[in-house]
Design a protein around this motif. Structure first.
Motif, PDB file in Angstrom:
ATOM      1  N   LEU A  61      52.306  45.052  37.812  1.00  0.00           N
ATOM      2  CA  LEU A  61      50.993  44.633  38.302  1.00  0.00           C
ATOM      3  C   LEU A  61      49.956  45.698  37.983  1.00  0.00           C
ATOM      4  N   PHE A  62      48.727  45.259  37.802  1.00  0.00           N
ATOM      5  CA  PHE A  62      47.589  46.163  37.665  1.00  0.00           C
ATOM      6  C   PHE A  62      46.751  46.040  38.927  1.00  0.00           C
ATOM      7  N   ARG A  63      46.002  47.079  39.220  1.00  0.00           N
ATOM      8  CA  ARG A  63      45.047  47.013  40.325  1.00  0.00           C
ATOM      9  C   ARG A  63      43.744  47.669  39.886  1.00  0.00           C
ATOM     10  N   ILE A  64      42.694  47.336  40.595  1.00  0.00           N
ATOM     11  CA  ILE A  64      41.390  47.926  40.266  1.00  0.00           C
ATOM     12  C   ILE A  64      41.384  49.365  40.740  1.00  0.00           C
ATOM     13  N   ASP A  65      41.189  50.244  39.780  1.00  0.00           N
ATOM     14  CA  ASP A  65      41.187  51.675  40.046  1.00  0.00           C
ATOM     15  C   ASP A  65      39.787  52.141  40.444  1.00  0.00           C
ATOM     16  N   LYS A  66      38.764  51.567  39.769  1.00  0.00           N
ATOM     17  CA  LYS A  66      37.397  52.000  40.052  1.00  0.00           C
ATOM     18  C   LYS A  66      36.407  50.917  39.638  1.00  0.00           C
ATOM     19  N   LEU A  67      35.442  50.657  40.490  1.00  0.00           N
ATOM     20  CA  LEU A  67      34.314  49.779  40.163  1.00  0.00           C
ATOM     21  C   LEU A  67      33.282  50.639  39.452  1.00  0.00           C
ATOM     22  N   LEU A  68      33.040  50.348  38.171  1.00  0.00           N
ATOM     23  CA  LEU A  68      32.139  51.176  37.369  1.00  0.00           C
ATOM     24  C   LEU A  68      30.702  50.689  37.406  1.00  0.00           C
ATOM     25  N   GLN A  69      30.519  49.372  37.381  1.00  0.00           N
ATOM     26  CA  GLN A  69      29.162  48.822  37.355  1.00  0.00           C
ATOM     27  C   GLN A  69      29.212  47.372  37.817  1.00  0.00           C
ATOM     28  N   SER A  70      28.183  46.950  38.531  1.00  0.00           N
ATOM     29  CA  SER A  70      28.114  45.541  38.934  1.00  0.00           C
ATOM     30  C   SER A  70      26.663  45.074  38.938  1.00  0.00           C
ATOM     31  N   HIS A  71      26.474  43.882  38.421  1.00  0.00           N
ATOM     32  CA  HIS A  71      25.178  43.221  38.421  1.00  0.00           C
ATOM     33  C   HIS A  71      25.386  41.835  39.005  1.00  0.00           C
ATOM     34  N   MET A  72      24.371  41.332  39.660  1.00  0.00           N
ATOM     35  CA  MET A  72      24.472  39.986  40.198  1.00  0.00           C
ATOM     36  C   MET A  72      23.221  39.198  39.872  1.00  0.00           C
ATOM     37  N   GLN A  73      23.396  37.887  39.830  1.00  0.00           N
ATOM     38  CA  GLN A  73      22.287  36.975  39.578  1.00  0.00           C
ATOM     39  C   GLN A  73      22.486  35.756  40.473  1.00  0.00           C
ATOM     40  N   LEU A  74      21.436  35.396  41.198  1.00  0.00           N
ATOM     41  CA  LEU A  74      21.494  34.208  42.030  1.00  0.00           C
ATOM     42  C   LEU A  74      21.146  32.988  41.199  1.00  0.00           C
ATOM     43  N   THR A  75      22.004  32.000  41.220  1.00  0.00           N
ATOM     44  CA  THR A  75      21.747  30.716  40.557  1.00  0.00           C
ATOM     45  C   THR A  75      22.061  29.652  41.610  1.00  0.00           C
ATOM     46  N   THR A  76      22.827  28.660  41.243  1.00  0.00           N
ATOM     47  CA  THR A  76      23.282  27.687  42.249  1.00  0.00           C
ATOM     48  C   THR A  76      24.366  28.310  43.115  1.00  0.00           C
ATOM     49  N   GLY A  77      24.849  29.463  42.710  1.00  0.00           N
ATOM     50  CA  GLY A  77      25.804  30.282  43.446  1.00  0.00           C
ATOM     51  C   GLY A  77      25.427  31.727  43.169  1.00  0.00           C
ATOM     52  N   VAL A  78      26.425  32.554  42.915  1.00  0.00           N
ATOM     53  CA  VAL A  78      26.189  33.951  42.560  1.00  0.00           C
ATOM     54  C   VAL A  78      27.002  34.250  41.305  1.00  0.00           C
ATOM     55  N   GLU A  79      26.358  34.832  40.302  1.00  0.00           N
ATOM     56  CA  GLU A  79      27.046  35.260  39.098  1.00  0.00           C
ATOM     57  C   GLU A  79      27.161  36.778  39.145  1.00  0.00           C
ATOM     58  N   TYR A  80      28.345  37.263  38.865  1.00  0.00           N
ATOM     59  CA  TYR A  80      28.591  38.701  38.827  1.00  0.00           C
ATOM     60  C   TYR A  80      28.954  39.107  37.410  1.00  0.00           C
ATOM     61  N   LEU A  81      28.334  40.164  36.929  1.00  0.00           N
ATOM     62  CA  LEU A  81      28.670  40.797  35.661  1.00  0.00           C
ATOM     63  C   LEU A  81      29.176  42.186  36.038  1.00  0.00           C
ATOM     64  N   VAL A  82      30.473  42.420  35.857  1.00  0.00           N
ATOM     65  CA  VAL A  82      31.112  43.593  36.449  1.00  0.00           C
ATOM     66  C   VAL A  82      31.918  44.357  35.406  1.00  0.00           C
ATOM     67  N   THR A  83      31.921  45.678  35.537  1.00  0.00           N
ATOM     68  CA  THR A  83      32.777  46.550  34.730  1.00  0.00           C
ATOM     69  C   THR A  83      33.676  47.326  35.681  1.00  0.00           C
ATOM     70  N   VAL A  84      34.976  47.251  35.450  1.00  0.00           N
ATOM     71  CA  VAL A  84      35.955  47.935  36.298  1.00  0.00           C
ATOM     72  C   VAL A  84      36.967  48.667  35.431  1.00  0.00           C
ATOM     73  N   LYS A  85      37.590  49.660  36.028  1.00  0.00           N
ATOM     74  CA  LYS A  85      38.750  50.309  35.412  1.00  0.00           C
ATOM     75  C   LYS A  85      39.963  49.799  36.175  1.00  0.00           C
ATOM     76  N   ILE A  86      40.920  49.232  35.444  1.00  0.00           N
ATOM     77  CA  ILE A  86      42.156  48.778  36.081  1.00  0.00           C
ATOM     78  C   ILE A  86      43.301  49.629  35.550  1.00  0.00           C
ATOM     79  N   SER A  87      44.315  49.844  36.392  1.00  0.00           N
ATOM     80  CA  SER A  87      45.445  50.680  36.004  1.00  0.00           C
ATOM     81  C   SER A  87      46.751  50.028  36.420  1.00  0.00           C
ATOM     82  N   ARG A  88      47.787  50.325  35.646  1.00  0.00           N
ATOM     83  CA  ARG A  88      49.125  49.790  35.915  1.00  0.00           C
ATOM     84  C   ARG A  88      49.710  50.470  37.146  1.00  0.00           C
ATOM     85  N   THR A  89      50.345  49.662  37.987  1.00  0.00           N
ATOM     86  CA  THR A  89      50.995  50.188  39.191  1.00  0.00           C
ATOM     87  C   THR A  89      52.503  50.297  38.970  1.00  0.00           C
ATOM     88  N   LYS A  90      53.190  50.815  39.966  1.00  0.00           N
ATOM     89  CA  LYS A  90      54.646  50.923  39.923  1.00  0.00           C
ATOM     90  C   LYS A  90      55.328  49.642  40.402  1.00  0.00           C
TER      91      LYS A  90
END
Length: 138
Positions: A61-90
């Motif tokens: 499994l991988f998990r999110i190690d760090k949230l690097l950047q996030s942007h949001m836009q309101l439309t008929t819902g919410v759009e997220y444009l996100v950059t994350v670092k994910i890393s392999r777990t044990k």
């Protein structure tokens, strides 16, 4: 004449719903980098990593190690444009304790990716849809 008026109103409403479904309405404001509701962001990140793990061929499994950047836009819902670092777990994929998995530390098994993803969500309806994602080895 009353029936004709209702029919025209229903036809107009149907056309508006169809146009909204097909995305023909102008989106106002564009993506904004701003602090977002922690609850909504956490559920968005959780949906992303679960989706990633489900389609990944990796046996761990991988998990999110760090949230690097996030942007949001309101439309008929919410759009997220996100950059994350994910890393392999044990933890292997069949593990039930995915939230508490430590990261791999061995040189041969340690692996990380930087992932960009675009997600549409209607958080008040618990609806999430991953529109696009790409990951590059970190």
């Amino acid at each position: 004449m009353g029936v004709e008026c209702w029919r025209n109103t229903l036809l107009l409403l149907a056309a508006l719903v169809l146009a909204a479904k097909l995305g023909h309405f102008q989106r106002w404001g564009g993506f904004q980098e701003k602090s977002v509701s922690k609850k909504n962001m956490n559920s968005t990140l959780k949906f992303f990593i679960e989706n990633y793990n489900n389609v990944s061929n990796d046996m761990y499994l991988f998990r999110i190690d760090k949230l690097l950047q996030s942007h949001m836009q309101l439309t008929t819902g919410v759009e997220y444009l996100v950059t994350v670092k994910i890393s392999r777990t044990k933890c292997r994929k069949n593990s039930t304790k995915s939230h508490s998995c430590p990261l791999q530390s061995g040189k041969n098994l340690k692996k990380s990716f930087i992932c960009n993803f675009l997600m549409y969500t209607v958080p008040w309806m618990n609806y999430y849809q991953l529109w696009n994602n790409s990951c590059l080895e970190a």
